[in-house]
Scaffold this motif. Sequence first.
Motif, mmCIF file in Angstrom:
data_model
loop_
_atom_site.group_PDB
_atom_site.id
_atom_site.type_symbol
_atom_site.label_atom_id
_atom_site.label_comp_id
_atom_site.label_asym_id
_atom_site.label_seq_id
_atom_site.Cartn_x
_atom_site.Cartn_y
_atom_site.Cartn_z
ATOM 1 N N ASP A 3 0.860 0.235 -8.123
ATOM 2 C CA ASP A 3 2.416 0.624 -8.230
ATOM 3 C C ASP A 3 2.463 1.143 -9.704
ATOM 4 N N LEU A 4 3.865 1.459 -10.495
ATOM 5 C CA LEU A 4 3.623 1.796 -11.906
ATOM 6 C C LEU A 4 4.178 0.266 -12.629
ATOM 7 N N VAL A 5 3.371 0.235 -13.402
ATOM 8 C CA VAL A 5 3.670 -1.288 -13.883
ATOM 9 C C VAL A 5 3.728 -1.340 -15.349
ATOM 10 N N ALA A 6 5.253 -1.902 -15.391
ATOM 11 C CA ALA A 6 5.755 -2.060 -17.203
ATOM 12 C C ALA A 6 5.230 -3.766 -18.534
ATOM 13 N N ASP A 7 5.033 -3.238 -18.894
ATOM 14 C CA ASP A 7 4.819 -4.284 -19.636
ATOM 15 C C ASP A 7 5.971 -4.356 -20.587
ATOM 16 N N ILE A 8 6.315 -5.818 -20.634
ATOM 17 C CA ILE A 8 7.716 -5.805 -21.198
ATOM 18 C C ILE A 8 7.643 -6.799 -22.137
ATOM 19 N N VAL A 9 8.015 -7.016 -23.421
ATOM 20 C CA VAL A 9 8.436 -8.382 -24.451
ATOM 21 C C VAL A 9 9.237 -8.774 -24.367
ATOM 22 N N ARG A 21 6.730 -4.758 -11.805
ATOM 23 C CA ARG A 21 6.906 -4.295 -11.080
ATOM 24 C C ARG A 21 7.712 -3.155 -11.302
ATOM 25 N N VAL A 22 7.626 -1.315 -11.891
ATOM 26 C CA VAL A 22 8.716 -0.623 -11.409
ATOM 27 C C VAL A 22 9.534 -0.649 -10.704
ATOM 28 N N SER A 29 11.115 4.145 -19.679
ATOM 29 C CA SER A 29 9.755 4.876 -20.810
ATOM 30 C C SER A 29 10.035 3.350 -22.114
ATOM 31 N N PRO A 30 8.579 3.410 -22.782
ATOM 32 C CA PRO A 30 8.710 2.734 -23.694
ATOM 33 C C PRO A 30 9.700 2.723 -25.151
ATOM 34 N N LEU A 47 10.237 -2.482 -23.353
ATOM 35 C CA LEU A 47 9.297 -2.057 -22.594
ATOM 36 C C LEU A 47 8.281 -1.918 -23.928
ATOM 37 N N ILE A 48 7.331 -1.880 -23.747
ATOM 38 C CA ILE A 48 6.212 -1.265 -24.376
ATOM 39 C C ILE A 48 4.910 -0.520 -23.554
#
Length: 653
Positions: A3-9, A21-22, A29-30, A47-48
């Motif tokens: 899956d497309l996974v986003a790291d988020i702060v 998960r996106v 986009s970051p 999103l980083i």
Amino acid sequence: MQDLVADIVVFGAIPKVLSYRVPEGMRPSPGMRALVPVRHSTRLGVLIALKSATGDGLKDILSLIDPQPLVTQEIIDLLIWCSRYYHAGIGACLALAFPPLLRKAGRRADADLTVGTEIQATPRSLTYSAEQTRAIEAIGACLEKPRFQTFVLHGITGSGKTAVYLACAMRALESGRSVIYMVPEIALTPQTITRIRESIPFAMAVFHSGLSPKTRAEEFLKVAKGGARFVLGTRSAIFAPLTDLGLIIVDEEHDGSYKQDDGVPYNARDLAIMRARTNAAVVVLGSATPSLDSYARIRTHQSTLLTMTSRIGQAELPRIITVDMRGRQEILASELVAAMDETLAKGEQCLLFINRRGFSAAMVCPGCSTVLTCTRCSQSLTYHRSRSAAICHYCGFSLPVPEICPACGCMDMRPLGLGTERVLAEVAQKLPAARILQMDSDEISSPRKLGAALASIRERRVDVIVGTQMIAKGHDFPHLTLVGVMQTEQLLNMPDFRAVERTFQQVLQVAGRAGRTRPDTRVIMQTLIPDHPVIAAITRYDYEAMLTEEEQNRRQAGLPPFAYMARCIFSSLEAPHLEQTVKRIAKTLALPGLKVMGPALAPLGQLRGRYRWHLLLTAGKRATLHRALDHLQQTKIPGHVKMKIDVDPYDML
């Protein structure tokens, strides 16, 4: 399946990066903000990073707030570095890059906000001195390459450093690159804005905390959407989301205002060097009194020194006269009053500098020596006669000034020490015809009031200015020909290893307000320690003497810039348990090459009701210091104790 996974702060106190998960059809986009589920609530984050990974067990991003990124990957990387270097939460660090209005959940970047246009200036044709020309050409050569380079521009007050900054900014902008111009105080921005708009035919954005929340967001968006490539501001401007950064100017680089006290304790001057390195850009650190930190970089060939030793035109540095106040009771020395009378008779202006607001530093009982103190801080209350109150400048606690001593009943509570109000009252008594302006944060509480005060000085509707450091640096008043400095030794009494350096810088900066357009001007320093080496160095404008002695003292003591330092402050509502906890923790800090000073009660032993102890850690290698700080962060601390880590500290209270 991947899956497309986003790291988020997430903005705020969550100390780690969260993964989501996106959903299908979402195009993140970051640098975009997103709404995400956190436990039983919905939170706003940034999103980083994106990656392909198994999304099993991950929650979905709820929605994207922005149609395009608001910050660049470069800014994201810088803030991740800040989190590691300053040992601060990643959420608090990411929040530094966004104005408060855009850190609120549900606030779209374009909601109720307008990004306006501005009329561009027609640049004035200027003639530069030989020293200015050499500096412009040296900096310009690096801008053309382009390559990373740090310059320390050591120019005396009135030597024309601002003209050098703007000439170099024009070169960067004309080549298509962006510029950040930082000043230490909000008070300097109106004057600088005027100079820029007269000289730079490019759109400008302004970043500082004195703007309204809506204006701060609009200025941020102007930059994020490419509407301005020139950013002027205080320390927060270092996070401006500019692309293709070519030049960063740090005016008055020595000033402690570039170091943030609350929240993430970053130093914008140091981050300017980091951003310049990443962008192959030039950073110019300008000052009449450069910091020892910056001179250390020159010694190790990390920075190039440029000097400007002459004032523009016929102007000369003012003559500095020392008045010995030992055994004298008057607030204004007779020599200073006579000089003021003479100056006003010529239709010229005077500035009296005292770095404390209020009427007096304390209220004291002459019978039993009781001092009115704050109930929540280990600090005396400052007497403000204009409000008939004694006020704590740390937490805001106040009480009406009592007519009798609360301890012994004596009916003669007396003010002790000086503040702007007391100096102003003394001037009014000695020179009753003088028109006096008080410039401190009590009186000048908004940008509008600041603009009105500066206009009244320029238009000569004021004879005597009584002010704090708000008026001590950067300002150019052509009719100001006399400066008086009260209690010159005040900073020397602070528990701070930089006390001598700061005293020299502060007095030379305020002295530089006089004589910027004419010769034969004066500075009169009142002091109780006329024989102190730093007082002698100030009267001679002898920066080298101060620098040499301070470097020798700090090298021998193992203090910055010849060592790396961190200050760890522990606070609690429970004093006995706090002391035990800090002493236990200190015993675990046993690393080769690490020096531990303390633990000890902090100079400000109680603040806003919390008791405070601190440790000072120094090491010859940066890695050793950070290993110790990593150990501290992993140490179990009782819930009632808070720990704050301050890397490269400026505040020792």
